[in-house]
Each structure stands twice: as C-alpha cells, then as structure tokens.
Motif scaffolding. Structure first.
Motif, PDB file in Angstrom:
ATOM      1  N   THR A  99       0.833  -1.260   0.059  1.00  0.00           N
ATOM      2  CA  THR A  99       0.129  -0.116   0.106  1.00  0.00           C
ATOM      3  C   THR A  99       1.027   1.121   0.007  1.00  0.00           C
ATOM      4  O   THR A  99       1.954   1.224   0.266  1.00  0.00           O
ATOM      5  CB  THR A  99      -1.071  -0.005   1.216  1.00  0.00           C
ATOM      6  N   PRO A 100       0.390   2.328  -0.283  1.00  0.00           N
ATOM      7  CA  PRO A 100       1.067   3.665  -0.346  1.00  0.00           C
ATOM      8  C   PRO A 100       1.940   3.928   0.870  1.00  0.00           C
ATOM      9  O   PRO A 100       1.293   3.920   1.999  1.00  0.00           O
ATOM     10  CB  PRO A 100       0.124   4.771  -0.722  1.00  0.00           C
ATOM     11  N   ASN A 101       3.158   3.979   0.954  1.00  0.00           N
ATOM     12  CA  ASN A 101       4.085   4.119   1.999  1.00  0.00           C
ATOM     13  C   ASN A 101       4.801   5.385   1.716  1.00  0.00           C
ATOM     14  O   ASN A 101       5.676   5.587   0.864  1.00  0.00           O
ATOM     15  CB  ASN A 101       5.001   3.070   2.039  1.00  0.00           C
ATOM     16  N   GLU A 151      10.626   0.503  -6.968  1.00  0.00           N
ATOM     17  CA  GLU A 151      10.634  -0.903  -6.678  1.00  0.00           C
ATOM     18  C   GLU A 151       9.987  -1.578  -5.465  1.00  0.00           C
ATOM     19  O   GLU A 151       9.642  -2.692  -5.311  1.00  0.00           O
ATOM     20  CB  GLU A 151      12.190  -1.353  -6.702  1.00  0.00           C
ATOM     21  N   GLU A 152       9.793  -0.708  -4.572  1.00  0.00           N
ATOM     22  CA  GLU A 152       9.444  -0.915  -3.144  1.00  0.00           C
ATOM     23  C   GLU A 152       7.697  -1.269  -3.285  1.00  0.00           C
ATOM     24  O   GLU A 152       7.381  -1.931  -2.373  1.00  0.00           O
ATOM     25  CB  GLU A 152       9.496   0.130  -2.129  1.00  0.00           C
ATOM     26  N   PHE A 153       7.282  -0.685  -4.576  1.00  0.00           N
ATOM     27  CA  PHE A 153       5.928  -1.082  -4.489  1.00  0.00           C
ATOM     28  C   PHE A 153       5.698  -1.981  -5.637  1.00  0.00           C
ATOM     29  O   PHE A 153       4.968  -3.192  -5.622  1.00  0.00           O
ATOM     30  CB  PHE A 153       5.266   0.274  -5.196  1.00  0.00           C
ATOM     31  N   VAL A 154       6.417  -2.071  -6.828  1.00  0.00           N
ATOM     32  CA  VAL A 154       6.353  -2.745  -7.857  1.00  0.00           C
ATOM     33  C   VAL A 154       6.671  -4.279  -7.584  1.00  0.00           C
ATOM     34  O   VAL A 154       6.083  -5.212  -7.810  1.00  0.00           O
ATOM     35  CB  VAL A 154       7.026  -2.139  -9.204  1.00  0.00           C
ATOM     36  N   ARG A 155       7.859  -4.291  -7.368  1.00  0.00           N
ATOM     37  CA  ARG A 155       8.249  -5.759  -7.119  1.00  0.00           C
ATOM     38  C   ARG A 155       7.875  -6.720  -6.314  1.00  0.00           C
ATOM     39  O   ARG A 155       7.286  -7.855  -6.495  1.00  0.00           O
ATOM     40  CB  ARG A 155      10.093  -5.749  -6.651  1.00  0.00           C
ATOM     41  N   PRO A 167       1.993   7.289 -10.904  1.00  0.00           N
ATOM     42  CA  PRO A 167       2.594   7.013  -9.402  1.00  0.00           C
ATOM     43  C   PRO A 167       2.776   5.713  -9.187  1.00  0.00           C
ATOM     44  O   PRO A 167       2.221   4.753  -9.843  1.00  0.00           O
ATOM     45  CB  PRO A 167       1.200   7.542  -8.948  1.00  0.00           C
ATOM     46  N   ALA A 168       3.775   5.533  -8.042  1.00  0.00           N
ATOM     47  CA  ALA A 168       4.343   4.433  -8.022  1.00  0.00           C
ATOM     48  C   ALA A 168       3.154   3.095  -7.816  1.00  0.00           C
ATOM     49  O   ALA A 168       3.507   2.068  -8.275  1.00  0.00           O
ATOM     50  CB  ALA A 168       5.299   4.286  -7.014  1.00  0.00           C
ATOM     51  N   TYR A 169       2.260   3.610  -6.715  1.00  0.00           N
ATOM     52  CA  TYR A 169       1.311   2.482  -6.287  1.00  0.00           C
ATOM     53  C   TYR A 169       0.348   2.085  -7.778  1.00  0.00           C
ATOM     54  O   TYR A 169       0.249   0.801  -7.837  1.00  0.00           O
ATOM     55  CB  TYR A 169       0.402   3.008  -5.462  1.00  0.00           C
ATOM     56  N   GLN A 170      -0.004   3.123  -8.573  1.00  0.00           N
ATOM     57  CA  GLN A 170      -0.660   2.815  -9.641  1.00  0.00           C
ATOM     58  C   GLN A 170       0.207   1.987 -10.538  1.00  0.00           C
ATOM     59  O   GLN A 170      -0.441   1.075 -11.395  1.00  0.00           O
ATOM     60  CB  GLN A 170      -1.207   3.955 -10.198  1.00  0.00           C
ATOM     61  N   LYS A 171       1.154   2.211 -10.547  1.00  0.00           N
ATOM     62  CA  LYS A 171       2.075   1.425 -11.654  1.00  0.00           C
ATOM     63  C   LYS A 171       2.242  -0.023 -11.070  1.00  0.00           C
ATOM     64  O   LYS A 171       2.315  -0.918 -11.875  1.00  0.00           O
ATOM     65  CB  LYS A 171       3.610   2.124 -11.829  1.00  0.00           C
ATOM     66  N   SER A 172       2.306  -0.104  -9.807  1.00  0.00           N
ATOM     67  CA  SER A 172       2.398  -1.600  -9.327  1.00  0.00           C
ATOM     68  C   SER A 172       1.239  -2.192  -9.718  1.00  0.00           C
ATOM     69  O   SER A 172       1.327  -3.606  -9.795  1.00  0.00           O
ATOM     70  CB  SER A 172       2.961  -1.217  -7.699  1.00  0.00           C
ATOM     71  N   LYS A 173       0.194  -1.508  -9.394  1.00  0.00           N
ATOM     72  CA  LYS A 173      -1.105  -2.176  -9.688  1.00  0.00           C
ATOM     73  C   LYS A 173      -1.216  -2.877 -10.902  1.00  0.00           C
ATOM     74  O   LYS A 173      -1.869  -3.767 -11.414  1.00  0.00           O
ATOM     75  CB  LYS A 173      -2.303  -1.451  -9.101  1.00  0.00           C
ATOM     76  N   THR A 174      -0.858  -2.001 -12.320  1.00  0.00           N
ATOM     77  CA  THR A 174      -0.880  -2.343 -13.398  1.00  0.00           C
ATOM     78  C   THR A 174      -0.024  -3.212 -13.870  1.00  0.00           C
ATOM     79  O   THR A 174      -0.504  -4.268 -14.318  1.00  0.00           O
ATOM     80  CB  THR A 174      -0.640  -0.893 -14.103  1.00  0.00           C
ATOM     81  N   MET A 175       1.201  -3.174 -13.272  1.00  0.00           N
ATOM     82  CA  MET A 175       2.053  -4.414 -13.567  1.00  0.00           C
ATOM     83  C   MET A 175       1.704  -5.670 -13.024  1.00  0.00           C
ATOM     84  O   MET A 175       1.969  -6.683 -13.829  1.00  0.00           O
ATOM     85  CB  MET A 175       3.562  -3.935 -13.381  1.00  0.00           C
ATOM     86  N   SER A 176       1.385  -5.636 -11.642  1.00  0.00           N
ATOM     87  CA  SER A 176       0.992  -6.889 -11.194  1.00  0.00           C
ATOM     88  C   SER A 176      -0.366  -7.360 -11.793  1.00  0.00           C
ATOM     89  O   SER A 176      -0.269  -8.772 -11.907  1.00  0.00           O
ATOM     90  CB  SER A 176       0.564  -6.603  -9.720  1.00  0.00           C
ATOM     91  N   GLU A 177      -1.290  -6.755 -12.242  1.00  0.00           N
ATOM     92  CA  GLU A 177      -2.588  -7.251 -12.865  1.00  0.00           C
ATOM     93  C   GLU A 177      -2.098  -7.969 -14.232  1.00  0.00           C
ATOM     94  O   GLU A 177      -2.383  -9.033 -14.515  1.00  0.00           O
ATOM     95  CB  GLU A 177      -3.533  -6.208 -13.138  1.00  0.00           C
ATOM     96  N   LYS A 178      -1.199  -7.156 -14.873  1.00  0.00           N
ATOM     97  CA  LYS A 178      -0.802  -7.762 -16.195  1.00  0.00           C
ATOM     98  C   LYS A 178      -0.130  -8.842 -16.050  1.00  0.00           C
ATOM     99  O   LYS A 178      -0.136  -9.891 -16.856  1.00  0.00           O
ATOM    100  CB  LYS A 178       0.196  -6.499 -17.012  1.00  0.00           C
TER     101      LYS A 178
END
Length: 344
Positions: free
Chosen positions: A92-94, A101-105, A158-169
């Motif tokens: 979650t947003p920190n 990377e702290e969000f995405v990975r 934004p990092a959180y939105q990028k993490s959600k997009t990449m993880s769903e893909k």
C-alpha cells in the motif's frame, strides 16, 4: 448439522487488511471455510477482533497460515486444500518509500507466487484484487472508464498505480501462459470507503480521518468515484463462483465521481457537531504541491490533484447482479466508524 469439511475452503491473503477482512466476513456469512494468510501468526488475535466488530461470532470455519508477499516460501502451504483463492494482499502507499521498486517488485512477485502455488495445488479460481489504478492512469478519457481500459505504462504513473498495473498484467500473462487451466477473475475497486474495523484501513479513508480530526485544513481538488468495502467484498465472492466471471475484470464503483468538497459536505450534513472540524474550502493545488516537497504524506496526493475520473460499473451489475450502495452511505458509515472507534 452440516459437516464443515464439505464446505469449500478459500484462502484470503493479507487477512489483516481492510478489504481482506471484509472478504473473510462475506465468505464466513455465506457458508465457506476460510484460511487467512498473515505475515505473522501473532496477528491472529487482532484479525479476530476486527472480524468480531464486523459481526462474526463463530470462528470454527476460520484458520490462519503464515505467508508474506516478501517471500516465496509459505505459499504452497497457504493454498493447500483450497478450492478458491482471493488475493487482496498488496503493498500500500508508503510515505517513506524511496523507489518504485518498493511497490512494484513485491506486488508482481506476490501475485506470481500466489498464482503458481494455486496452480500447483489444483485451485479452481483465483480472484485478484487489483485497482482502478490499473485502469485509468496515464490517460485522460472523457467518457466513463470501463474494464477495457488500462493505465498507460508509457506515461509517468504514480508508483502505487504502476505496481497495480504491472502486477495485474503479470497475472493475466501467467494464466494465459504457463498457468493455463487456472481460472482468474479480477476486481478493480476505485477509492474504498466503509466501516473501519481497526487501525488497518484503506488509504482512501485517511482523508476522511484527517477531515474529521481537523488535521486537514483545506481540501485537495480531486473528483473521484468511491465504493463501500462491503460491496467490494460482495463483488469478490460473486466473481469467485459465477461462471460468467471467469477471465473477466470488474470495476467496483458506487456511481458518479464525487469531489472531496462533496465528501466534506456529506460529513457535515450527516454527522452534525461531530463533523465540526471538517473543512469547508478547497486548498489551491499549487500550495499542496509546495507542502508536498516537505511532507511525505502530502506528497502522495500531488499526482492526483485536478483529477476527474468517471467509472462505469455496468459490467458487474449486468453479469453478476451486483448492486453497490450509494456513495453517501459509504461516506457516512466511514465517518461514524472512525468516531465510534476513537480514531478521530
């Protein structure tokens, strides 16, 4: 008496989380057995206290398992014996995060570890909690966003939105490739409100908490759709079992986008004197940007300033007969619960 061993077993990841706890409540109330993953088994008492506030009185069909999105180990044990998996757990947003990377990975790795373990264990279907962050960022669309839309990774997200997009893909790529045969459904909530069960709640609620406590003196100019967490949990369970939900995404939104100024007005009208500290004016976006240079929490708001996003939930309503409660009800339920728990 019904034999509990005949009830389908569902793994809910990140069992202490806001959406996850309501998924557990929805599942238990609908006759499922639930295995909740937590980072540490020391949190089981805390989770049970939250579930009790949510109306659960009997925990005979609830068990816990230790598993962490930061580690691959533990997920085989977590999914063992499960017919379904609901996967809300995600970073979650920190405000202290230094890199994307702290969000995405952790988000991408966590999704793949859960899916691989589910495939190996013979799980029928996984329901992934994604977000509107994977649908409507990096793009300005005049008509309402639908499940056909994706956030544009070519843009600066934004990092959180990028993490959600990449993880769903990554999830869709997996089930369409090496994970073929494992069913996947995805729920994409907008800003999630609703009755708070404890100190672990959605980032969206922090704004309402700040309004009621008086720590927020002016309102960011953001207009965004909202949804009640109870309806989000209901949609997860519907997506878990409905035949038409296989291979589908579902936007979870209560209706029209609403501004922070409108949310403040609802709180003042509905809560009276208890909302005396709620601000009545918007704050200039340039001022928020300056404050964000020095305040990490405010910095998280900056990418969203000036946003106006409309979202259609027609697909979930049409295919799954999903009917969310009005946004006003979600806003007031949020405020009342924060007051009742002494969090403002």
């Amino acid at each position: 008496m019904e034999n509990s061993s005949l009830k389908p077993l569902v793994l809910v990841t990140g069992g202490s989380g806001f959406i996850a706890s309501y998924c557990i409540i929805e599942l238990l109330n609908n006759g499922y057995r639930v295995k909740a993953s937590v980072r540490s088994l020391e949190r089981t008492k805390e989770v049970k206290e939250m579930l009790t506030r949510g109306g659960i009185r009997n925990f005979k069909d609830l068990s816990f398992v230790e598993a962490d999105l930061g580690r691959e180990s533990g997920w085989d044990q977590a999914v063992a014996g499960c017919t379904y998996v609901i996967h809300p757990a995600s970073p979650t947003p920190n405000p202290a995060a230094k890199t994307e990377e702290e969000f995405v990975r952790p988000a991408v790795n966590g999704v793949l570890w859960v899916l691989r373990a589910a495939k190996k264990a013979g799980v029928k279907r996984v329901v992934l909690t994604s977000a509107f962050g994977a649908v409507g960022y990096g793009t300005n669309k005049q008509s309402p966003y639908t499940e056909e839309d994706w956030s544009d990774l070519r843009q600066s997200l934004p990092a959180y939105q990028k993490s959600k997009t990449m993880s769903e893909k990554a999830a869709w790529d997996y089930v369409n490739g090496e994970g073929k045969g494992l069913e996947l459904s995805v729920v994409n909530p907008v800003a999630v409100l609703g009755p708070v069960l404890g100190p672990d709640y959605s980032h969206s609620i922090r704004l309402i908490q700040g309004m009621l406590s008086g720590t927020i003196k002016g309102l960011p100019k953001i207009t965004f759709p909202q949804v009640d967490v109870r309806d989000v949990a209901d949609l997860h369970v519907k997506a878990m079992t409905h035949p038409d939900a296989k291979g589908q995404r579902f936007l979870a939104s209560a209706g029209e986008a609403i501004s922070n100024l409108d949310i403040a007005r609802i709180l003042r009208e509905g809560l009276g004197e208890k909302a005396a500290k709620v601000p009545q004016r918007e704050m200039p976006s340039w001022l928020i940007r300056i404050i964000g240079l020095f305040n990490p929490k405010v910095r998280l708001i900056v990418p969203h300033l000036g946003l106006y996003k409309e979202v259609s939930h027609d697909k979930a309503s049409r295919l799954l007969n999903w009917e969310p409660r009005p946004t006003r009800d979600a806003v007031l339920a949020t405020g009342r619960s924060l007051i009742d728990l002494g969090l403002v």
